[in-house]
Design a protein around this motif. Structure first.
Motif, PDB file in Angstrom:
ATOM      1  N   ILE A 244      46.339  38.375  29.852  1.00 22.38           N
ATOM      2  CA  ILE A 244      47.522  38.978  29.317  1.00 22.38           C
ATOM      3  C   ILE A 244      46.948  40.554  29.495  1.00 22.38           C
ATOM      4  O   ILE A 244      47.800  41.176  29.466  1.00 22.38           O
ATOM      5  CB  ILE A 244      47.853  38.408  28.032  1.00 22.38           C
ATOM      6  CG1 ILE A 244      48.539  37.211  28.057  1.00 22.38           C
ATOM      7  CG2 ILE A 244      48.807  39.575  27.489  1.00 22.38           C
ATOM      8  CD1 ILE A 244      48.750  36.372  26.777  1.00 22.38           C
ATOM      9  N   LEU A 245      45.735  40.421  28.796  1.00 21.14           N
ATOM     10  CA  LEU A 245      45.200  42.150  28.883  1.00 21.14           C
ATOM     11  C   LEU A 245      44.969  42.723  30.358  1.00 21.14           C
ATOM     12  O   LEU A 245      45.438  43.872  30.447  1.00 21.14           O
ATOM     13  CB  LEU A 245      43.670  42.023  28.099  1.00 21.14           C
ATOM     14  CG  LEU A 245      43.199  43.269  27.774  1.00 21.14           C
ATOM     15  CD1 LEU A 245      44.091  43.925  26.739  1.00 21.14           C
ATOM     16  CD2 LEU A 245      41.613  43.184  27.086  1.00 21.14           C
ATOM     17  N   GLY A 246      44.584  42.021  31.216  1.00 21.64           N
ATOM     18  CA  GLY A 246      44.257  42.382  32.468  1.00 21.64           C
ATOM     19  C   GLY A 246      45.280  42.441  33.283  1.00 21.64           C
ATOM     20  O   GLY A 246      45.481  43.357  34.416  1.00 21.64           O
ATOM     21  N   GLY A 247      46.266  41.520  33.185  1.00 24.91           N
ATOM     22  CA  GLY A 247      47.399  41.481  34.288  1.00 24.91           C
ATOM     23  C   GLY A 247      47.431  40.132  35.115  1.00 24.91           C
ATOM     24  O   GLY A 247      46.282  39.841  35.506  1.00 24.91           O
ATOM     25  N   LEU A 248      48.462  39.528  35.137  1.00 24.67           N
ATOM     26  CA  LEU A 248      48.379  38.288  35.783  1.00 24.67           C
ATOM     27  C   LEU A 248      48.397  38.450  37.340  1.00 24.67           C
ATOM     28  O   LEU A 248      47.869  37.263  37.983  1.00 24.67           O
ATOM     29  CB  LEU A 248      49.936  37.441  35.607  1.00 24.67           C
ATOM     30  CG  LEU A 248      49.844  36.486  34.394  1.00 24.67           C
ATOM     31  CD1 LEU A 248      51.315  36.044  34.045  1.00 24.67           C
ATOM     32  CD2 LEU A 248      49.028  35.281  34.595  1.00 24.67           C
ATOM     33  N   THR A 249      48.422  39.561  37.941  1.00 24.26           N
ATOM     34  CA  THR A 249      48.445  39.655  39.212  1.00 24.26           C
ATOM     35  C   THR A 249      47.029  40.652  39.707  1.00 24.26           C
ATOM     36  O   THR A 249      47.042  40.896  40.847  1.00 24.26           O
ATOM     37  CB  THR A 249      49.604  40.294  39.917  1.00 24.26           C
ATOM     38  OG1 THR A 249      49.588  41.776  39.162  1.00 24.26           O
ATOM     39  CG2 THR A 249      50.781  39.740  39.660  1.00 24.26           C
ATOM     40  N   SER A 250      46.226  40.649  38.927  1.00 22.81           N
ATOM     41  CA  SER A 250      45.124  41.571  39.143  1.00 22.81           C
ATOM     42  C   SER A 250      43.658  41.084  38.961  1.00 22.81           C
ATOM     43  O   SER A 250      43.384  40.438  37.986  1.00 22.81           O
ATOM     44  CB  SER A 250      45.108  42.845  38.485  1.00 22.81           C
ATOM     45  OG  SER A 250      44.058  43.592  38.579  1.00 22.81           O
ATOM     46  N   VAL A 251      42.969  40.738  40.148  1.00 26.59           N
ATOM     47  CA  VAL A 251      41.533  40.260  39.959  1.00 26.59           C
ATOM     48  C   VAL A 251      40.673  41.134  39.114  1.00 26.59           C
ATOM     49  O   VAL A 251      39.817  40.772  38.210  1.00 26.59           O
ATOM     50  CB  VAL A 251      41.091  39.987  41.476  1.00 26.59           C
ATOM     51  CG1 VAL A 251      39.575  39.541  41.508  1.00 26.59           C
ATOM     52  CG2 VAL A 251      41.922  38.704  42.074  1.00 26.59           C
ATOM     53  N   PRO A 252      40.752  42.526  39.685  1.00 24.60           N
ATOM     54  CA  PRO A 252      39.900  43.450  38.653  1.00 24.60           C
ATOM     55  C   PRO A 252      40.448  43.410  37.219  1.00 24.60           C
ATOM     56  O   PRO A 252      39.585  43.531  36.274  1.00 24.60           O
ATOM     57  CB  PRO A 252      40.064  44.694  39.310  1.00 24.60           C
ATOM     58  CG  PRO A 252      40.675  44.537  40.702  1.00 24.60           C
ATOM     59  CD  PRO A 252      41.241  43.219  40.881  1.00 24.60           C
ATOM     60  N   GLY A 253      41.682  43.182  37.043  1.00 28.49           N
ATOM     61  CA  GLY A 253      42.102  42.993  35.641  1.00 28.49           C
ATOM     62  C   GLY A 253      41.545  41.796  34.972  1.00 28.49           C
ATOM     63  O   GLY A 253      41.198  41.821  33.581  1.00 28.49           O
ATOM     64  N   ALA A 254      41.243  40.766  35.475  1.00 26.34           N
ATOM     65  CA  ALA A 254      40.543  39.551  35.058  1.00 26.34           C
ATOM     66  C   ALA A 254      39.332  39.993  34.508  1.00 26.34           C
ATOM     67  O   ALA A 254      38.735  39.490  33.528  1.00 26.34           O
ATOM     68  CB  ALA A 254      40.563  38.490  35.811  1.00 26.34           C
TER      69      ALA A 254
END
Length: 309
Positions: A244-254
């Protein structure tokens, strides 16, 4: 200062493990638009396979060299996860292409319960231990910079290094390979990707296989730290705030989301816990996720969806 840095390093290492589990969610969502509630069951199933084959292979072959038997157990467990991924795509997801998101979500819930039951039937329901040779003794680092040095757990340090390496390899895979670019194309638009000849079913098999390997590595690390038991499937719940914090569509976000959650949990527990009676580490990530859902639901790196009529 030294204590703060020890806490910070502990949070960063925990955050890398959260990122590893969150990657499974992100990979499958990017390729299929499905929020995979079976990710926790995949981690559990992979850890059970690794733990049991680590016991069975030496008994079957008589090989005394443990690193070799562990490597064979990892290869067998990885092949099993490939077969599981192929079966999931072949028997379930192939028949649900272009269906409503709710239908796909319920399918992954069914897959999760099926895998938990299947794992219990095949591998048993006892508590198993995965011993892949990671040292568990603490070590002091930077002793020339800080008096006495910084106390770091070797197991956490090695686990974080493994997670970081896998995350880096996956990032390169998505950015530099033709298959990775095809995966990103499918993530952007299924129908457009199919119209230019990208086989959606094959892409789904690949991404589920990759997610299976990620689940295996995560299961090995968490199983080494906590033991392999059926509560291990709840590890995925700890990764939900990261997604939720990084974004469901983003590997860098994870990755970034995991680091933020890991550091935030440790620092809040140490510095704010004494004022509120402790326990902040348990709910900190979920409160932070709730704040993001209220004010930035797409996450730090997620794409904002705008519907035009």
């Amino acid at each position: 200062m030294a204590f703060f840095l020890e806490t910070l390093l502990g949070g960063l290492m925990a955050g890398m493990l959260y990122s590893l589990v969150a990657l499974g969610f992100v990979l499958i969502f990017k390729a299929s638009g499905v929020f995979n509630f079976a990710q926790g069951a995949m981690v559990l199933f992979a850890a059970l396979a690794m733990a049991r084959f680590s016991e069975w292979i030496p008994a079957w072959t008589g090989l005394p060299y443990k690193p070799l038997t562990d490597l064979l157990a990892f290869i067998v467990a990885a092949l099993i996860m490939f077969v599981v991924a192929w079966l999931i795509e072949r028997l379930a997801l192939r028949h649900l292409v272009n269906q409503e998101a709710t239908t796909l979500l319920m399918a992954t819930l069914g897959i999760a319960y099926f895998m938990e039951g299947l794992g219990q039937s095949i591998f048993g329901d006892s508590i198993y231990k995965i011993d892949i040779g990671m040292p568990k003794d603490p070590v002091f680092i930077l002793d020339k910079v800080f008096p006495g040095g910084l106390l770091v757990n070797k197991e956490d340090l090695i686990a974080a290094a493994i997670a970081a390496t896998l995350v880096a390899l996956l990032s390169l895979f998505f950015q530099e390979t033709a298959t990775g670019r095809a995966l990103r194309a499918v993530a952007d638009d299924h129908q457009a990707a199919q119209s230019i000849g990208i086989p959606l079913n094959r892409i789904w098999v690949i991404v589920w296989c990759v997610a299976g390997v990620v689940a295996l590595v995560a299961g090995m690390i968490w199983g080494s730290k906590l033991g392999v038991q059926f509560s291990l499937s709840t590890v995925a719940l700890r990764a939900l705030p990261v997604v939720i914090l990084g974004g469901l569509t983003s590997v860098p976000g994870a990755i970034v989301g995991g680091l933020i959650i890991g550091v935030g949990e440790k620092l809040s527990e140490v510095y704010l816990g004494p004022f509120v009676g402790g326990g902040i580490e348990i709910w900190f990530a979920y409160v932070l996720a709730l704040v993001f859902l209220l004010f930035r639901p797409q996450g730090l790196f997620g794409e904002k969806i705008i519907d035009r009529v």
